[in-house]
Design a protein around this motif. Structure first.
Motif, PDB file in Angstrom:
ATOM      1  N   ALA A  38       7.979  -1.478  -4.499  1.00 48.80           N
ATOM      2  CA  ALA A  38       8.376  -2.312  -5.640  1.00 48.80           C
ATOM      3  C   ALA A  38       9.835  -2.056  -6.009  1.00 48.80           C
ATOM      4  O   ALA A  38      10.159  -1.634  -7.117  1.00 48.80           O
ATOM      5  N   GLN A  39      10.740  -2.299  -5.063  1.00 47.23           N
ATOM      6  CA  GLN A  39      12.162  -2.075  -5.326  1.00 47.23           C
ATOM      7  C   GLN A  39      12.667  -3.061  -6.369  1.00 47.23           C
ATOM      8  O   GLN A  39      12.118  -4.132  -6.548  1.00 47.23           O
ATOM      9  N   LYS A  40      13.729  -2.650  -7.042  1.00 50.36           N
ATOM     10  CA  LYS A  40      14.360  -3.457  -8.086  1.00 50.36           C
ATOM     11  C   LYS A  40      13.405  -3.786  -9.246  1.00 50.36           C
ATOM     12  O   LYS A  40      13.522  -4.825  -9.885  1.00 50.36           O
ATOM     13  N   ALA A  41      12.487  -2.894  -9.454  1.00 53.66           N
ATOM     14  CA  ALA A  41      11.653  -3.037 -10.658  1.00 53.66           C
ATOM     15  C   ALA A  41      12.467  -2.530 -11.847  1.00 53.66           C
ATOM     16  O   ALA A  41      13.303  -1.645 -11.693  1.00 53.66           O
ATOM     17  N   ASN A  42      12.202  -3.115 -12.991  1.00 53.29           N
ATOM     18  CA  ASN A  42      12.940  -2.739 -14.191  1.00 53.29           C
ATOM     19  C   ASN A  42      11.924  -2.528 -15.318  1.00 53.29           C
ATOM     20  O   ASN A  42      11.184  -3.437 -15.668  1.00 53.29           O
ATOM     21  N   SER A  43      11.863  -1.331 -15.834  1.00 61.38           N
ATOM     22  CA  SER A  43      10.828  -1.031 -16.810  1.00 61.38           C
ATOM     23  C   SER A  43      11.389  -0.216 -17.969  1.00 61.38           C
ATOM     24  O   SER A  43      12.068   0.790 -17.768  1.00 61.38           O
ATOM     25  N   GLU A  44      11.109  -0.668 -19.161  1.00 64.51           N
ATOM     26  CA  GLU A  44      11.541   0.065 -20.350  1.00 64.51           C
ATOM     27  C   GLU A  44      10.337   0.336 -21.226  1.00 64.51           C
ATOM     28  O   GLU A  44       9.418  -0.480 -21.297  1.00 64.51           O
ATOM     29  N   GLN A  45      10.400   1.447 -21.927  1.00 65.23           N
ATOM     30  CA  GLN A  45       9.284   1.789 -22.802  1.00 65.23           C
ATOM     31  C   GLN A  45       9.818   2.480 -24.054  1.00 65.23           C
ATOM     32  O   GLN A  45      10.661   3.362 -23.957  1.00 65.23           O
TER      33      GLN A  45
END
Lengths: 424, 249
Positions: A322-329
């Motif tokens: 899952a390259q270039k995934a962007n996740s914020e929490q």
């Protein structure tokens, strides 16, 4: 009453025709019995105790509609704005008087064997097995491709019993390509001595380029128990936005799994927990980037007074490919009293190397300088705290642009804060 | 309307005011000047009722309903409703609360305290637009969170706007000139001057004589080491500007 008795009661009251489904249900129930309910020794249940829930002699819901009092009818109808398309379920049954006519997109059907397929390894299997054991009907919402459901769809789930009733509910949502749906699942209950329990199972399938907004407004009586397991699957170019707004119940456990199965999709997963007295809310999110080039944002906020507790466990898993995934929490907790407490557990599992993943959490009290600023302008302490708490919370409500949805949520927010801050 | 006698106050165990006395009548403008750490800001915070400050002795009488009453007995919000206004040296940023709802709630709290009906949103907006002209603020500031992202000058103008809306009987301006450029200073001073009347009084706490070129005081006091050590007219400020404070200490 033991769960065996509850189960027998359920079987005798429900018209369960499908033999295959009955067998599956039986298997789920046996599974549930053999594994029991989780204890705090389990990592996933470390901060949430089911001891009180276990002690209640749960009854199965009646098949026939319970007669509602005039006051109860009034209370329900206050929750049914004309701007929404409303469906009302009372103790598990559709109430046709209170509901709008069923649209062709919405059907109520019997549970079939496939709905009850075993899912042993599921992280939330305890509650899932319990849910499946007591499922007889499901609500299917099927929005066809390129269609926009005309109004926000509100499903009101009301519990109204004289003694502790346990109900399982299932909602299956399919939103076709380029289709759009705004859904509000509003659960509430009327007070009784021992409270009711609701176990909701929701699955949402969002096709390519579809847009789904889902709000779980939990406003049950403070003796009640609320469990939900929600599975969301996103195809490509999909937009999903959710808000778990937890105001009521004694104990709430929300499990939400969002899985990216296509590319260029976005999930905004939000939560607003506002508690007093001894209320307890546990949000367990699991954002799974199975495929790359998707973006997820999680933002959970809580305002806690009395001796209330909130738990946020935010699990993010970015698979190897899952390259270039962007996740914020982000998890923010505002504690209005010394006795209130919050637990924040970020859990990042990242197996890909070209990703962006961030997390943060804050715990804090109201700023004394801000309060003095209000006081110095003639605004009393009660009003100051209310305005500051409201200001803190509303950011997440504003994520939903629809004016009627905003107004509806703001009303619930206001009345909860009004009630709770008087006691601070 | 204000009579302070031998006031002692401390913060975090440290005594800051050490026997301050001051009398202010309606219609007067008093300037309080003094070196850093002399207790200028403490005085205005004590009068507004900031919880961090503790009054250890002395008294503060303030006219409420035509009688002089012990101001220190009133909670900060009640003091504000009774006409005391503190313009903050560092106005507080309040994320999530719009300037409009802040102003409206404050205004209606005061109205309610006076036994009047609250003003509707529409009426209040009209009223507010008039007041905003006074400090040259644009309507869009109303929908922004209180002081969040405001420049130093905008924050100070916002303080004067709040003052104009609440029309206090006793305004305490704490270093309102600090951090202002000359244009902002002029706008703020003009706003203040338009709010001067025979019924209200103002106490300006300031470091520099500069502000007093725009707002003419009736009295100038020098505060040092927690006490007022010198009182004069506007010319005292000019003298301080030339000679500093050393000759008085």
């Amino acid at each position: 009453m033991s769960w065996e008795n509850t189960y027998l009661q359920f079987k005798s009251k429900s018209n369960l025709d499908s033999i295959a489904a009955n067998q599956m249900r039986q298997a789920s129930f046996e599974n549930f019995l053999s594994q029991g309910l989780p204890t705090r020794k389990e990592e996933a249940w470390k901060y949430t105790s089911l001891t009180d829930f276990k002690a209640v002699p749960w009854q199965s819901a009646l098949l026939e509609e319970e007669i509602l009092t005039h006051d109860q009818l009034l209370a329900i109808s206050k929750n049914l704005p004309a701007e929404f398309y409303n469906l009302v379920f009372v103790n598990g049954s559709l109430n046709q008087t209170l509901s709008d006519d069923l649209d062709s997109d919405i059907t109520l059907s019997e549970i079939v064997a496939e709905d009850l397929v075993k899912d042993d390894k599921h992280v939330e299997s305890y509650m899932l097995q319990l849910s499946k054991s007591f499922l007889s009907k499901k609500l299917i919402i099927n929005i066809k491709s390129h269609k926009t459901f005309a109004k926000p769809l509100q499903i009101v789930v009301v519990q109204s019993s004289k003694a502790s009733v346990y109900v399982s509910e299932k909602i299956s949502i399919k939103v076709g390509e380029d289709a759009e749906l705004t859904l509000i699942v509003n659960t509430f209950s009327f007070a009784n001595a021992t409270g009711d329990a609701l176990n909701m199972n929701v699955d949402v399938s969002v096709a390519n380029s579809a847009r789904v907004k889902m709000i779980q407004l939990q406003n049950e009586d403070v003796q009640s128990y609320h469990f939900s397991q929600c599975e969301v699957n996103l195809a490509s170019n999909a937009q999903f936005q959710s808000l778990a707004m937890s105001l009521g119940s004694k104990l709430t456990r929300n499990y939400l799994h969002v899985n990216f199965l296509g590319k260029n999709s976005f999930a905004g997963v939000y939560g607003l927990t506002i508690l007093d007295s001894k209320q307890h809310v546990d949000n367990y999110t699991f954002i799974q980037h199975s495929i790359g080039e998707n973006q997820s944002i999680q933002h959970y906020k809580s305002i806690l007074s009395g001796a209330s507790q909130s738990v946020f466990r935010g699990r993010v898993r970015i698979e190897q490919d899952a390259q270039k995934a962007n996740s914020e929490q982000l998890n923010n907790n505002l504690l209005l009293t010394r006795e209130a407490s919050a637990n924040s557990i970020p859990q990042l599992e990242i197996y890909a190397d070209d990703v962006k993943a961030g997390h943060g959490s804050t715990m804090g009290q109201l700023n004394k300088d801000e309060i003095f600023y209000f006081l110095s302008r003639g605004i009393n302490q009660f009003e100051a705290v209310k305005m500051l708490a409201f200001g803190y919370a509303k950011e997440l409500v504003y994520k939903f642009e629809d004016q009627s949805v905003q107004d509806f949520l703001m009303k619930s927010l206001h009345s909860k804060l009004e009630r709770m801050i008087q006691n601070v | 309307m204000l009579d302070i006698r031998n006031l002692h106050a401390k913060i975090e165990g440290k005594e800051i005011l050490k026997g301050l006395s001051l009398k202010v009548n309606a219609g007067e403008v008093h300037a309080i000047m003094g070196p850093n750490g002399s207790g200028k800001s403490t005085l205005s915070k004590v009068l507004a009722g900031h919880p961090a400050y503790e009054v250890t002795s002395g008294e503060v009488k303030y006219e409420i309903n035509f009688t002089m009453q012990n101001l220190l007995e009133f909670a900060p919000d009640v003091r504000a409703k009774e006409g005391i206004f503190l313009a903050f040296q560092y106005p507080v940023e309040v994320p999530g609360v719009t300037n409009f709802s802040f102003l409206q709630t404050a205004f209606n709290s005061v109205l309610q305290h006076q036994g009047s009906e609250p003003m509707s949103e529409g009426e209040f907006r009209e009223f507010l637009y008039q007041k905003m002209k006074l400090v040259q603020m644009k309507p869009e500031y109303l929908d922004r969170a209180v002081n969040v992202g405001f420049s130093g000058g905008e924050k100070k103008r916002n303080e004067i706007l709040q003052m104009a809306v609440l029309s206090p009987r006793l305004a305490l301006l704490d270093e309102t000139d600090s951090g202002l450029d000359i244009d902002a200073l002029r706008i703020v001073a003009e706003g203040v001057n338009q709010l001067r009347s025979k019924q209200n009084a103002m106490v300006l706490v300031t470091h520099y004589q500069r502000l007093l070129e725009y707002i003419k005081p009736d009295f100038v006091h020098v505060l040092a080491n927690g006490k007022i050590i010198q009182t004069g007219d506007a010319s005292l400020a000019l003298e301080l500007d030339k000679k500093g404070y050393d000759w008085l200490l």
